[in-house]
Scaffold this active site. Structure first.
Site, PDB file in Angstrom:
ATOM      1  N   ASP A   1       0.847  -1.265  -0.042  1.00 41.04           N
ATOM      2  CA  ASP A   1       0.371  -0.062   0.039  1.00 41.04           C
ATOM      3  C   ASP A   1       0.943   1.198   0.049  1.00 41.04           C
ATOM      4  O   ASP A   1       1.995   1.269   0.583  1.00 41.04           O
ATOM      5  CB  ASP A   1      -1.176  -0.044   1.346  1.00 41.04           C
ATOM      6  CG  ASP A   1      -1.672   1.154   1.333  1.00 41.04           C
ATOM      7  OD1 ASP A   1      -2.407   1.694   0.284  1.00 41.04           O
ATOM      8  OD2 ASP A   1      -1.668   1.968   2.401  1.00 41.04           O
TER       9      ASP A   1
ATOM     10  N   ASP B   1      -0.308   5.065   0.772  1.00 44.31           N
ATOM     11  CA  ASP B   1      -0.624   6.071   1.748  1.00 44.31           C
ATOM     12  C   ASP B   1      -0.657   5.528   3.334  1.00 44.31           C
ATOM     13  O   ASP B   1      -1.440   4.621   3.453  1.00 44.31           O
ATOM     14  CB  ASP B   1      -2.071   6.942   1.342  1.00 44.31           C
ATOM     15  CG  ASP B   1      -1.643   7.544   0.010  1.00 44.31           C
ATOM     16  OD1 ASP B   1      -0.576   8.554   0.079  1.00 44.31           O
ATOM     17  OD2 ASP B   1      -2.460   7.702  -0.753  1.00 44.31           O
TER      18      ASP B   1
ATOM     19  N   ASP C   1      -1.789  -0.466   5.959  1.00 45.88           N
ATOM     20  CA  ASP C   1      -2.194  -0.166   7.002  1.00 45.88           C
ATOM     21  C   ASP C   1      -3.713  -0.197   7.365  1.00 45.88           C
ATOM     22  O   ASP C   1      -4.032  -0.118   8.519  1.00 45.88           O
ATOM     23  CB  ASP C   1      -1.852   1.330   7.288  1.00 45.88           C
ATOM     24  CG  ASP C   1      -2.531   2.222   6.385  1.00 45.88           C
ATOM     25  OD1 ASP C   1      -2.470   2.102   5.318  1.00 45.88           O
ATOM     26  OD2 ASP C   1      -3.419   3.091   6.856  1.00 45.88           O
TER      27      ASP C   1
END
Length: 232
Positions: free
Chosen positions: A9, A11, A181
């Site tokens: 991922d 961001d 996240d």
């Protein structure tokens, strides 16, 4: 090592989106003649933006609508007579250059690229995410980028992960891992697609969702050791 394809991922896993977002938002308002940005204005923008992105991921709002609506709704809430469409253009342009790396991101990408293939998976906007990856100095370690805009579907939709897998040189579920996240997008998506996942959880949040990560870390420096321990 078991894993040879690393889907990362972007961001808040590799790039500190909150820091980048604040910089880009402040520059955007400056471009519209607002010299002081109250904390409440930015806080409301973040909440409105987050809600719109969640709705986008559920297929309830189009991305082109989202880009402008987040500013229009924020300006309306604060009684500001500002051009939301121009704000959107300024923001997207500024966001591409307002990059802040998460600690260890560059080294982690380099280490993973030396082992196998690194792909970035993101629900962000195609052109902007590519520019941010280059601005952050990550591009040399990344084999491909898969965005929801190019795919037409967003994480955690299985079709997004099929799209990402098709970009890899060689894809095998048993040797693929997602690192991200967000439990609701990255980890749940991995669960549904049937591949391993590592939850990047720097704030020590409790997992009260149905998503089940293969392993969990709070610093990127822990990623390789965690993956080696989870080889099964």
């Amino acid at each position: 090592m078991k894993h040879q394809l690393f889907l990362l991922d972007l961001d808040d896993t590799l790039l500190d989106f909150r820091a980048s977002e604040r910089l880009a938002f402040t520059r955007t308002l400056g471009g519209l003649g607002v010299t002081r940005v109250p904390d409440a204005l930015f806080t409301d923008y973040q909440a409105i933006n987050l809600d719109l992105w969640r709705r986008f991921e559920q297929g309830l709002v189009a991305k082109d609508v989202l880009k402008v609506a987040r500013f229009r709704l924020t300006f309306e809430r604060h009684g500001l007579d500002l051009d939301a469409e121009r704000a959107s253009l300024l923001y997207l342009d500024g966001l591409a250059d307002s990059v802040v790396l998460i600690e260890g991101a560059l080294q982690t990408c380099a280490e993973l690229a030396a082992i196998g293939e690194v792909g970035i998976i993101t629900n962000g906007i195609e052109a902007i995410q590519h520019r941010r990856i280059h601005s952050a100095g990550l591009a040399g370690h990344v084999a491909f980028v898969a965005t929801s805009e190019a795919c037409g579907h967003a994480k955690p939709d299985v079709r997004f992960f099929e799209f990402a897998a098709a970009k890899a040189r060689a894809f095998d579920k048993a040797s693929t891992v997602i690192v991200g996240d967000r439990l609701d997008a990255d980890i749940l998506g991995a669960n549904r697609f049937g591949i391993d996942s590592c939850w990047f959880n720097p704030h020590g949040l409790a997992n009260e969702t149905e998503a089940r990560p293969t392993c969990e870390i709070d610093r990127l420096a822990q990623l390789l050791p965690a993956l080696r321990e989870s080889r099964g």
